[in-house]
Design an enzyme around this catalytic site. Structure first.
Site, PDB file in Angstrom:
ATOM      1  N   ASP A  10       0.861  -1.173   0.000  1.00 15.20           N
ATOM      2  CA  ASP A  10       0.000   0.000   0.000  1.00 15.20           C
ATOM      3  C   ASP A  10       0.909   1.239   0.000  1.00 15.20           C
ATOM      4  O   ASP A  10       2.100   1.142   0.334  1.00 15.20           O
ATOM      5  CB  ASP A  10      -0.869  -0.048   1.269  1.00 15.20           C
ATOM      6  CG  ASP A  10      -1.632   1.238   1.483  1.00 15.20           C
ATOM      7  OD1 ASP A  10      -2.287   1.698   0.525  1.00 15.20           O
ATOM      8  OD2 ASP A  10      -1.578   1.800   2.603  1.00 15.20           O
ATOM      9  N   ASP A  23      -0.301   5.168   0.829  1.00 17.66           N
ATOM     10  CA  ASP A  23      -0.592   6.125   1.910  1.00 17.66           C
ATOM     11  C   ASP A  23      -0.611   5.459   3.274  1.00 17.66           C
ATOM     12  O   ASP A  23      -1.350   4.498   3.497  1.00 17.66           O
ATOM     13  CB  ASP A  23      -1.974   6.761   1.690  1.00 17.66           C
ATOM     14  CG  ASP A  23      -1.987   7.668   0.473  1.00 17.66           C
ATOM     15  OD1 ASP A  23      -0.919   7.900  -0.114  1.00 17.66           O
ATOM     16  OD2 ASP A  23      -3.089   8.127   0.109  1.00 17.66           O
ATOM     17  N   ASP A  67      -1.776  -0.804   5.926  1.00 14.09           N
ATOM     18  CA  ASP A  67      -2.051  -0.173   7.221  1.00 14.09           C
ATOM     19  C   ASP A  67      -3.541  -0.123   7.558  1.00 14.09           C
ATOM     20  O   ASP A  67      -3.896   0.195   8.678  1.00 14.09           O
ATOM     21  CB  ASP A  67      -1.492   1.264   7.263  1.00 14.09           C
ATOM     22  CG  ASP A  67      -2.316   2.235   6.429  1.00 14.09           C
ATOM     23  OD1 ASP A  67      -2.680   1.871   5.296  1.00 14.09           O
ATOM     24  OD2 ASP A  67      -2.604   3.332   6.917  1.00 14.09           O
TER      25      ASP A  67
HETATM   26 MG    MG Z   1      -3.061   3.121   3.506  1.00 10.96          MG
END
Ligand code: MG
Length: 281
Positions: free
Chosen positions: A15, A17, A222
């Site tokens: 991922d 961000d 995340d």
């Molecule tokens: Mg993310």
């Protein structure tokens, strides 16, 4: 072809961000050194994010990454032409990529949303309806970054201010039209119903398997919206969100890393690389 190497070849899906990039300022200083180690170990690093192709190309250039990437929540896989040493089925050639599509075009999505808006009489303002200053204000992005974010090919993001009941009506209409809504913390992104980070990871994993023979797929994320990706890989890693907390992981397979965003990414990469030696060319 590097088939027959002693240990399986890692392929990392990540991922962006809040994982490779800082959640607040999109910086990558903290992950940079680990990233260089991944590159010198010749391990493919596949971006898998809700970001658009234009946004991911920006980071691919900045970080000098040339591997395939998955855009807009698993809507499409972009494979640089000639990357794999064999032919494989794809839907389109766009610029210098072979594109495998799982989702549907943004024009289709916007047309369907227009119908839904008319039927439900709900305020469904999308990124496509906003001018650049408004988009900058809503997303907190600088104008150049907002320009890249609005270059949608397979999704539309709306800024909903709906009641729970209105949301339910919207979701049932979306499903009826073959669309899927993915809630974020403030924004709501709509894709074709078959767009799926996990399915995209599986499709691309098969291509890597054909290329390398034995492969071990790794995922680093995340957020809740990374779980389809994490569920699709053999070694899933979850880094912390700001405030040193983890998104509630539903699978005991997920390795929780005590580090926020890029700091956690660095730790995950160190674990992945520990004991890994380069395959013979
Ligand atoms: Mg993310």
């Amino acid at each position: 072809m590097k088939e027959g190497s002693a240990s399986p070849r890692p392929v990392i899906f990540t991922d962006l961000d809040g994982t490779l990039l800082d959640a607040e300022n999109y910086a990558f200083d903290e992950s940079r050194e680990a990233l260089e180690r991944v590159k010198s170990a010749a391990i493919p690093l596949v971006f898998c994010s809700s970001k658009t192709r234009a946004e991911q190309e920006y980071y691919r250039a900045a970080l000098d990454i040339a591997d395939p990437f998955i855009v807009e929540n698993g809507s499409a896989i972009f494979v640089p032409r000639g990357y794999f040493g064999f032919d494989f089925p794809f839907h389109h050639i766009r610029d210098h990529y072979a594109v495998i599509e799982l989702g549907i075009s943004v024009e289709n999505i916007r047309n369907l949303l227009r119908e839904i808006r008319g039927q439900l009489q709900l305020p469904l303002t999308g990124f496509g309806d906003m001018d650049l200053p408004e988009l900058c204000r809503i997303t907190g992005l600088a104008p150049e970054a907002a320009c890249r974010a609005r270059q949608r090919e397979y999704s539309e993001t709306i800024v909903p201010s709906l009641s729970a009941a209105e949301f339910r009506r919207l979701e049932s209409r979306l499903a009826g039209k073959g669309l899927l809504g993915v809630p974020g913390s403030r924004l709501y992104t709509i894709t074709g119903k078959n767009a799926d980070k996990g399915r995209a990871v599986q499709r691309l994993g098969e291509l890597f398997r054909r290329e390398f023979g034995r492969v071990i797929t790794i995922g680093v994320g995340d957020s809740q919206n990374d779980f389809p990706m994490l569920n699709a890989v053999e070694r899933p890693f979850l880094v912390q969100k700001p405030g040193r907390r983890w998104a509630p992981a539903d699978s005991p397979r997920v390795r929780k890393i005590a580090g926020v965003g890029p700091a956690g990414w660095k730790i995950a990469i160190a674990e992945i690389l520990a004991g890994y030696t380069l395959p013979n060319p």
